[in-house]
Design a protein around this motif. Structure first.
Motif, PDB file in Angstrom:
ATOM      1  N   ALA A   1       0.833  -1.214   0.000  1.00  0.00           N
ATOM      2  CA  ALA A   1       0.000   0.000   0.000  1.00  0.00           C
ATOM      3  C   ALA A   1       0.860   1.252   0.000  1.00  0.00           C
ATOM      4  N   VAL A   2       1.916   1.267   0.791  1.00  0.00           N
ATOM      5  CA  VAL A   2       2.799   2.432   0.837  1.00  0.00           C
ATOM      6  C   VAL A   2       3.448   2.645  -0.520  1.00  0.00           C
ATOM      7  N   SER A   3       3.824   1.543  -1.186  1.00  0.00           N
ATOM      8  CA  SER A   3       4.420   1.651  -2.527  1.00  0.00           C
ATOM      9  C   SER A   3       3.434   2.231  -3.530  1.00  0.00           C
ATOM     10  N   ALA A   4       2.136   1.998  -3.294  1.00  0.00           N
ATOM     11  CA  ALA A   4       1.105   2.471  -4.224  1.00  0.00           C
ATOM     12  C   ALA A   4       0.665   3.904  -3.957  1.00  0.00           C
ATOM     13  N   LEU A   5       1.214   4.530  -2.930  1.00  0.00           N
ATOM     14  CA  LEU A   5       0.775   5.882  -2.579  1.00  0.00           C
ATOM     15  C   LEU A   5       1.093   6.905  -3.658  1.00  0.00           C
ATOM     16  N   SER A   6       2.091   6.611  -4.493  1.00  0.00           N
ATOM     17  CA  SER A   6       2.438   7.557  -5.554  1.00  0.00           C
ATOM     18  C   SER A   6       1.346   7.630  -6.626  1.00  0.00           C
ATOM     19  N   GLU A   7       0.500   6.584  -6.671  1.00  0.00           N
ATOM     20  CA  GLU A   7      -0.639   6.606  -7.585  1.00  0.00           C
ATOM     21  C   GLU A   7      -1.785   7.359  -6.909  1.00  0.00           C
ATOM     22  N   SER A   8      -2.791   7.694  -7.657  1.00  0.00           N
ATOM     23  CA  SER A   8      -3.938   8.393  -7.080  1.00  0.00           C
ATOM     24  C   SER A   8      -4.843   7.382  -6.376  1.00  0.00           C
ATOM     25  N   PRO A   9      -4.944   7.448  -5.032  1.00  0.00           N
ATOM     26  CA  PRO A   9      -5.801   6.494  -4.327  1.00  0.00           C
ATOM     27  C   PRO A   9      -7.264   6.650  -4.727  1.00  0.00           C
ATOM     28  N   CYS A  10      -7.987   5.544  -4.716  1.00  0.00           N
ATOM     29  CA  CYS A  10      -9.423   5.600  -4.979  1.00  0.00           C
ATOM     30  C   CYS A  10     -10.122   6.318  -3.824  1.00  0.00           C
ATOM     31  N   GLY A  11     -11.212   6.986  -4.124  1.00  0.00           N
ATOM     32  CA  GLY A  11     -12.053   7.496  -3.066  1.00  0.00           C
ATOM     33  C   GLY A  11     -12.742   6.336  -2.369  1.00  0.00           C
ATOM     34  N   LEU A  12     -13.215   6.565  -1.160  1.00  0.00           N
ATOM     35  CA  LEU A  12     -13.832   5.474  -0.402  1.00  0.00           C
ATOM     36  C   LEU A  12     -15.017   4.875  -1.149  1.00  0.00           C
ATOM     37  N   GLU A  13     -15.789   5.711  -1.849  1.00  0.00           N
ATOM     38  CA  GLU A  13     -16.963   5.203  -2.557  1.00  0.00           C
ATOM     39  C   GLU A  13     -16.571   4.334  -3.754  1.00  0.00           C
ATOM     40  N   GLU A  14     -15.362   4.538  -4.276  1.00  0.00           N
ATOM     41  CA  GLU A  14     -14.899   3.758  -5.433  1.00  0.00           C
ATOM     42  C   GLU A  14     -14.198   2.468  -5.028  1.00  0.00           C
ATOM     43  N   LEU A  15     -13.884   2.334  -3.751  1.00  0.00           N
ATOM     44  CA  LEU A  15     -13.145   1.171  -3.277  1.00  0.00           C
ATOM     45  C   LEU A  15     -14.126   0.040  -2.991  1.00  0.00           C
ATOM     46  N   VAL A  16     -14.149  -0.950  -3.865  1.00  0.00           N
ATOM     47  CA  VAL A  16     -15.109  -2.044  -3.746  1.00  0.00           C
ATOM     48  C   VAL A  16     -14.374  -3.384  -3.822  1.00  0.00           C
ATOM     49  N   PRO A  17     -14.949  -4.437  -3.218  1.00  0.00           N
ATOM     50  CA  PRO A  17     -14.313  -5.754  -3.258  1.00  0.00           C
ATOM     51  C   PRO A  17     -14.340  -6.350  -4.662  1.00  0.00           C
ATOM     52  N   SER A  18     -13.402  -7.220  -4.951  1.00  0.00           N
ATOM     53  CA  SER A  18     -13.390  -7.992  -6.180  1.00  0.00           C
ATOM     54  C   SER A  18     -13.711  -9.432  -5.831  1.00  0.00           C
ATOM     55  N   TYR A  19     -15.000  -9.775  -5.950  1.00  0.00           N
ATOM     56  CA  TYR A  19     -15.425 -11.122  -5.583  1.00  0.00           C
ATOM     57  C   TYR A  19     -15.008 -12.113  -6.662  1.00  0.00           C
ATOM     58  N   LEU A  20     -14.899 -13.358  -6.256  1.00  0.00           N
ATOM     59  CA  LEU A  20     -14.548 -14.398  -7.197  1.00  0.00           C
ATOM     60  C   LEU A  20     -15.829 -14.954  -7.806  1.00  0.00           C
ATOM     61  N   GLY A  21     -16.015 -14.698  -9.099  1.00  0.00           N
ATOM     62  CA  GLY A  21     -17.269 -15.136  -9.695  1.00  0.00           C
ATOM     63  C   GLY A  21     -17.129 -15.872 -10.997  1.00  0.00           C
ATOM     64  N   ARG A  22     -15.908 -16.224 -11.396  1.00  0.00           N
ATOM     65  CA  ARG A  22     -15.771 -16.887 -12.689  1.00  0.00           C
ATOM     66  C   ARG A  22     -14.902 -18.118 -12.574  1.00  0.00           C
ATOM     67  N   GLY A  23     -15.157 -19.057 -13.470  1.00  0.00           N
ATOM     68  CA  GLY A  23     -14.354 -20.269 -13.530  1.00  0.00           C
ATOM     69  C   GLY A  23     -13.495 -20.266 -14.757  1.00  0.00           C
ATOM     70  N   PRO A  24     -12.746 -21.343 -14.991  1.00  0.00           N
ATOM     71  CA  PRO A  24     -11.859 -21.389 -16.162  1.00  0.00           C
ATOM     72  C   PRO A  24     -12.635 -21.264 -17.457  1.00  0.00           C
ATOM     73  N   GLY A  25     -12.039 -20.568 -18.426  1.00  0.00           N
ATOM     74  CA  GLY A  25     -12.673 -20.398 -19.718  1.00  0.00           C
ATOM     75  C   GLY A  25     -13.596 -19.208 -19.740  1.00  0.00           C
TER      76      GLY A  25
END
Length: 221
Positions: free
Chosen positions: A197-221
């Motif tokens: 996270a500290v290494s990523a600080l040079s990038e523009s952090p997302c706003g809290l409303e834009e920060l969402v989980p990435s759920y696992l919803g797909r299988g192979p193919g």
């Protein structure tokens, strides 16, 4: 650097950490489905061990997926709530980056791909391939859910396999020629989320409303 907190509640194996003035307080435990009741207490515990408080936090690193629907939501809700109360910056980090960071330069040399895995429910694993070059690491949403049998039918050594694997699964991947690190090196540690996270600080952090989980919803193919 002011203190940082890290939260990883993506799976049954939870982890929290605080880094403050070079001192580290960290806890990893099998939470199961008890994130709601255990996570806040664990955060309070590591803050106390680090002799700091939430009001002193500069930032919060939180695992954003892949992972379980409930676990990710609870971790992200706690991070956002603390950020609103303290003004701390929140940085979302792909869950398996913490494992990959522990098994990659500068921690250790690795000239082969690393296949990082976590439990995905219904007997499946979520697997992501990490090349040795950190600049080419995958996004959180690139994880794919497989049965281990399906995964082994597609992937071949050489390479490393690490993560949330049962003993019989470790034996299966070793049997076909993959390398597997010791068990202690395969536990995701929230402390690595802070470094990322500290290494990523040079990038523009997302706003809290834009920060969402990435759920696992797909299988192979």
């Amino acid at each position: 650097m002011r203190p940082w907190l890290a939260i990883d509640s993506a799976t049954d194996q939870a982890s929290v950490a605080v880094m403050a003035e070079g001192a580290l307080a960290e806890r990893a435990w099998r939470s199961g489905r008890n994130h709601t009741t255990e996570l806040t207490a664990a955060v309070a515990g590591v803050l106390a061990e680090a002799r700091t408080s939430s009001s002193e936090l500069q930032g919060i690193a939180v695992a954003i997926g892949p992972g379980s629907y409930t676990g990710l939501r609870i971790g992200l809700a706690l991070a956002k709530g603390m950020a609103l109360a303290t003004g701390a910056t929140v940085i979302g980090v792909p869950t398996l980056h913490a494992l990959a960071a522990a098994l990659s330069p500068p921690m250790t040399e690795r000239g082969l791909p690393l296949h990082a895995m976590l439990r995905a429910g219904r007997g499946r694993i979520a697997a992501v391939a990490y090349p040795p070059e950190a600049a080419l690491w995958p996004r959180a949403d690139e994880a794919v859910a497989w049965s281990l049998e399906e995964w082994l039918n597609v992937h071949r050594p050489p390479g490393w396999v690490a993560g949330e694997l049962e003993p019989d699964e470790v034996a299966a991947v070793r049997a076909v020629g993959f390398r597997v690190p010791p068990q202690a090196a395969m536990t995701r540690r929230a402390a690595f989320l802070i470094d990322l996270a500290v290494s990523a600080l040079s990038e523009s952090p997302c706003g809290l409303e834009e920060l969402v989980p990435s759920y696992l919803g797909r299988g192979p193919g």
